[in-house]
Design an enzyme around this catalytic site. Structure first.
Site, mmCIF file in Angstrom:
data_model
loop_
_atom_site.group_PDB
_atom_site.id
_atom_site.type_symbol
_atom_site.label_atom_id
_atom_site.label_comp_id
_atom_site.label_asym_id
_atom_site.label_seq_id
_atom_site.Cartn_x
_atom_site.Cartn_y
_atom_site.Cartn_z
ATOM 1 N N PRO A 2 0.825 -1.215 0.000
ATOM 2 C CA PRO A 2 0.000 0.000 0.000
ATOM 3 C C PRO A 2 0.855 1.259 0.000
ATOM 4 O O PRO A 2 1.814 1.369 0.753
ATOM 5 C CB PRO A 2 -0.803 -0.105 1.300
ATOM 6 C CG PRO A 2 -0.164 -1.153 2.120
ATOM 7 C CD PRO A 2 0.687 -1.997 1.229
ATOM 8 N N GLU A 3 0.521 2.172 -0.885
ATOM 9 C CA GLU A 3 1.193 3.473 -0.901
ATOM 10 C C GLU A 3 0.189 4.538 -0.460
ATOM 11 O O GLU A 3 -0.939 4.232 -0.084
ATOM 12 C CB GLU A 3 1.759 3.758 -2.300
ATOM 13 C CG GLU A 3 2.950 2.846 -2.626
ATOM 14 C CD GLU A 3 3.963 3.498 -3.560
ATOM 15 O OE1 GLU A 3 3.958 4.741 -3.679
ATOM 16 O OE2 GLU A 3 4.742 2.765 -4.172
#
Ligand SMILES: [Zn+2]
Length: 268
Positions: A2-3
């Protein structure tokens, strides 16, 4: 992994279930993720009311009326499940609201974290204290000041959370490509003029991804809805050997142990 856009999407999705709601029950199903969970997590959250949700870098913040903020990080594989019909072995933390909504933090690899921090001490909390400004709060002059004299490659400096907080590999590759900046160029040597292209490129790649994530939120209320991951398309990221929009082939190099994707024709 996840960014920032996934975390932002997750926070917006959680807000629809949690904001203004009382937490009826919490269940920590293991003592730790990447590090130990606070031992009094259940005691401090149960019965509290959620007064706001926010994001800082790649952390999600859930603020309560007891002066605490629950800070979560999704690590490599974490995501929140909405109203799961049943919970599994990777659902490590469960929150139930007074309306009977249920959220499960699922993290198979357990690189994520959960902390309770007094809200007024958040800025001084060690993981936050060293963070640079949010990408949406930075302008070209501020970035120029932060890169000044730095000989490390621009790619690695943009990933340095003390320079700008919350940028990850994907969006740094994409933003450098849009701005036409070669990833190995020394950070301190990038001109203000080029940073004036880079900063809007950073803002645009993040905003576009957040918008794509937001459009997936309409499905979030379905049983077993999962927050935070959505399909995206990239110009260079993970496209080694495939054509750049200019027609040249995307190249891959390794910087700081991670892949950089770029176009040698578009990026100088
Ligand atoms: Zn190109």
């Amino acid at each position: 992994m996840p960014e920032l856009p996934e975390v932002e999407t997750t926070v917006r999705g959680l807000a629809r279930v949690l904001d203004g709601r009382r937490i009826e029950r919490v269940e920590a199903r293991r003592p730790d993720l990447r590090r130990a969970l606070p031992v009094d997590l259940g005691q401090r959250l149960t019965g509290s009311r959620v007064t706001g949700l926010a994001r800082r870098a790649k952390y999600g913040l859930i603020e309560t009326d007891r002066g605490d903020t629950l800070v979560f990080h999704l690590g490599m594989s974490g995501h929140w499940r909405i109203d799961p019909s049943e919970t599994g072995k990777h659902d490590h933390f469960i929150v139930e609201t007074e309306e009977g909504r249920r959220l499960a933090l699922n993290d198979a690899r357990r690189f994520g974290s959960l902390d309770l921090v007094p809200t007024e001490e958040l800025d001084e909390w060690p993981p936050f204290k060293a963070l640079g400004p949010e990408p949406f709060d930075i302008d070209a002059r501020e970035l120029k000041r932060r890169l000044s004299g730095r000989k490390a490659p621009i790619k690695l400096l943009l990933l340095d959370q003390g320079v700008v907080a919350g940028l990850g590999n994907i969006y740094v590759c994409e933003a450098l490509h849009r701005a036409g900046i070669h990833p190995t160029r020394a950070g301190g040597s990038v001109s203000l003029e080029r940073l004036e292209r880079l900063v809007p490129a950073i803002h645009d790649v993040l905003k576009e991804a957040i918008a794509a994530g937001g459009s997936t939120l309409r499905d979030f209320a379905s049983p077993d809805g999962e927050l935070g991951y959505f399909p995206k398309s990239f110009a260079v990221y993970d496209r080694e050997g495939k054509p750049c929009p200019c027609g040249a082939r995307v190249r891959r190099i390794v910087q700081g142990g991670r892949s950089t994707f770029y176009c040698a024709k578009c990026q100088r």
